[in-house]
Design a protein around this motif. Structure first.
Motif, short mmCIF file in Angstrom:
data_model
loop_
_atom_site.label_atom_id
_atom_site.label_comp_id
_atom_site.label_asym_id
_atom_site.label_seq_id
_atom_site.Cartn_x
_atom_site.Cartn_y
_atom_site.Cartn_z
N ALA A 117 0.83 -1.20 0.00
CA ALA A 117 0.00 0.00 0.00
C ALA A 117 0.87 1.25 0.00
CB ALA A 117 -0.93 0.00 1.21
N GLY A 118 1.91 1.24 0.83
CA GLY A 118 2.80 2.39 0.87
C GLY A 118 3.49 2.63 -0.46
N LEU A 119 3.91 1.54 -1.11
CA LEU A 119 4.58 1.66 -2.41
C LEU A 119 3.62 2.15 -3.48
CD1 LEU A 119 6.78 -1.54 -2.24
CD2 LEU A 119 7.60 0.82 -2.25
N GLY A 120 2.35 1.82 -3.33
CA GLY A 120 1.35 2.35 -4.26
C GLY A 120 1.29 3.87 -4.18
N LEU A 121 1.36 4.41 -2.97
CA LEU A 121 1.39 5.86 -2.79
C LEU A 121 2.66 6.45 -3.40
CD1 LEU A 121 0.16 6.19 0.90
CD2 LEU A 121 -1.13 6.73 -1.16
N VAL A 146 7.10 10.80 2.33
CA VAL A 146 8.11 10.00 3.00
C VAL A 146 7.46 8.69 3.44
CG1 VAL A 146 9.77 9.88 4.89
CG2 VAL A 146 9.26 12.09 3.83
N LEU A 147 8.00 7.58 2.99
CA LEU A 147 7.50 6.26 3.38
C LEU A 147 8.43 5.68 4.43
CD1 LEU A 147 5.78 3.70 3.19
CD2 LEU A 147 7.11 3.04 1.17
N LEU A 148 7.90 5.43 5.62
CA LEU A 148 8.67 4.84 6.72
C LEU A 148 8.22 3.39 6.86
CD1 LEU A 148 8.47 7.86 9.20
CD2 LEU A 148 10.21 7.36 7.47
N ASP A 149 8.88 2.54 6.11
CA ASP A 149 8.46 1.14 6.01
C ASP A 149 8.91 0.33 7.22
OD1 ASP A 149 7.31 -1.07 4.66
OD2 ASP A 149 9.29 -1.68 3.95
N GLU A 150 7.97 -0.37 7.83
CA GLU A 150 8.20 -1.21 9.01
C GLU A 150 8.61 -0.42 10.25
OE1 GLU A 150 7.12 -4.05 8.88
OE2 GLU A 150 7.37 -4.89 6.89
N LEU A 151 8.34 0.87 10.26
CA LEU A 151 8.60 1.65 11.47
C LEU A 151 7.74 1.15 12.62
CD1 LEU A 151 9.79 3.95 13.12
CD2 LEU A 151 8.15 5.51 12.05
N ASN A 152 6.52 0.70 12.31
CA ASN A 152 5.66 0.17 13.37
C ASN A 152 6.31 -1.01 14.09
OD1 ASN A 152 3.57 1.99 12.93
ND2 ASN A 152 2.53 0.66 11.47
N VAL A 153 7.03 -1.83 13.35
CA VAL A 153 7.70 -2.98 13.96
C VAL A 153 8.80 -2.51 14.91
CG1 VAL A 153 9.04 -5.07 13.53
CG2 VAL A 153 7.14 -4.46 12.01
N ALA A 154 9.56 -1.50 14.47
CA ALA A 154 10.61 -0.95 15.34
C ALA A 154 10.00 -0.37 16.62
CB ALA A 154 11.38 0.13 14.59
N LEU A 155 8.84 0.25 16.49
CA LEU A 155 8.13 0.76 17.67
C LEU A 155 7.68 -0.38 18.57
CD1 LEU A 155 6.02 3.48 15.84
CD2 LEU A 155 7.51 3.96 17.79
#
Length: 221
Positions: free
Chosen positions: A66-70, A148-157
């Motif tokens: 989804a992020g890459l679609g944006l 700005v796409l922050l991919d997998e930032l939720n996992v780091a959180l």
């Protein structure tokens, strides 16, 4: 009519098609003409423009997609994009290769070294997340970058490598019209509350779990 009234009217008029109660063509056209008028009013009432925080989370597949679609959509409008990947790294996915065609219009940083069971080093993982966040901040503050796409930032959180307050403070530093998309399962409540759009991917079927199908090029990477 208020925006709430317009929304209610749109819901009552429905989407049309075979869902509409009218069996005659004239009645159906009348309903859809009214629906068109209401939709036009709804669009006219909502005329603000702002940079959005978009969160894609949940157990289902498709968050990074989804992020890459944006990303692709933004690039198509001639805007600049930055992608910072947390956790992921050590391999070049198909999307990274494809986006090279856009040259300097896109910046890609895969700053992780893999999943925790691959790295097996919490201190190193923590350092990589901190490095990725500093890179992200540079782009968040850059008015020339539209998304700005922050991919997998939720996992780091979720893993405790960075705290939600730090992230939310950083997101607030971006220019007024800069969008930021955050992906990964386990988005914290604080980030969800701060976001403008939140989509939760629901896992229903998955070929890896249910059929023993391996990760395949073009689907997972």
């Amino acid at each position: 009519m208020s925006t709430n009234d317009l929304d209610q009217s749109a819901a009552e008029l429905g989407m049309g098609g075979n869902l509409a109660p009218e069996s005659d063509d004239a009645g159906y056209r009348k309903r859809m003409e009214r629906r068109q008028q209401v939709q036009k009013q709804r669009v006219e009432e909502r005329n603000k423009e702002k940079g959005l925080i978009l969160v894609f989370t949940g157990q289902g597949k498709g968050k990074t997609t989804a992020g890459l679609g944006l990303v692709l959509r933004t690039l198509g409008h001639g805007e600049r994009v930055a992608i910072v990947q947390f956790i992921k790294g050590g391999w070049e996915p198909g999307e990274a290769r494809a986006l090279k065609a856009f040259g300097d219009q896109v910046r890609w940083h895969a700053l992780g070294e893999g999943f925790t069971w691959e790295t097996q080093d919490r201190e190193r993982d923590q350092q990589l997340v901190e490095r990725a966040w500093q890179t992200a901040l540079e782009y968040l503050r850059d008015g020339a970058v539209k998304l700005v796409l922050l991919d997998e930032l939720n996992v780091a959180l979720k893993l405790g490598y960075i705290d939600a307050a730090t992230v939310i403070h950083g997101l607030k530093e971006r220019p007024t019209l800069t969008h930021v998309a955050v992906t990964g399962r386990g988005a914290p409540a604080e980030l969800v509350d701060a976001a403008d759009l939140v989509t939760e991917m629901t896992l229903i079927h998955h070929p890896f779990r249910e059929q023993g199908v391996k990760a395949q090029a073009g689907i997972e990477f």
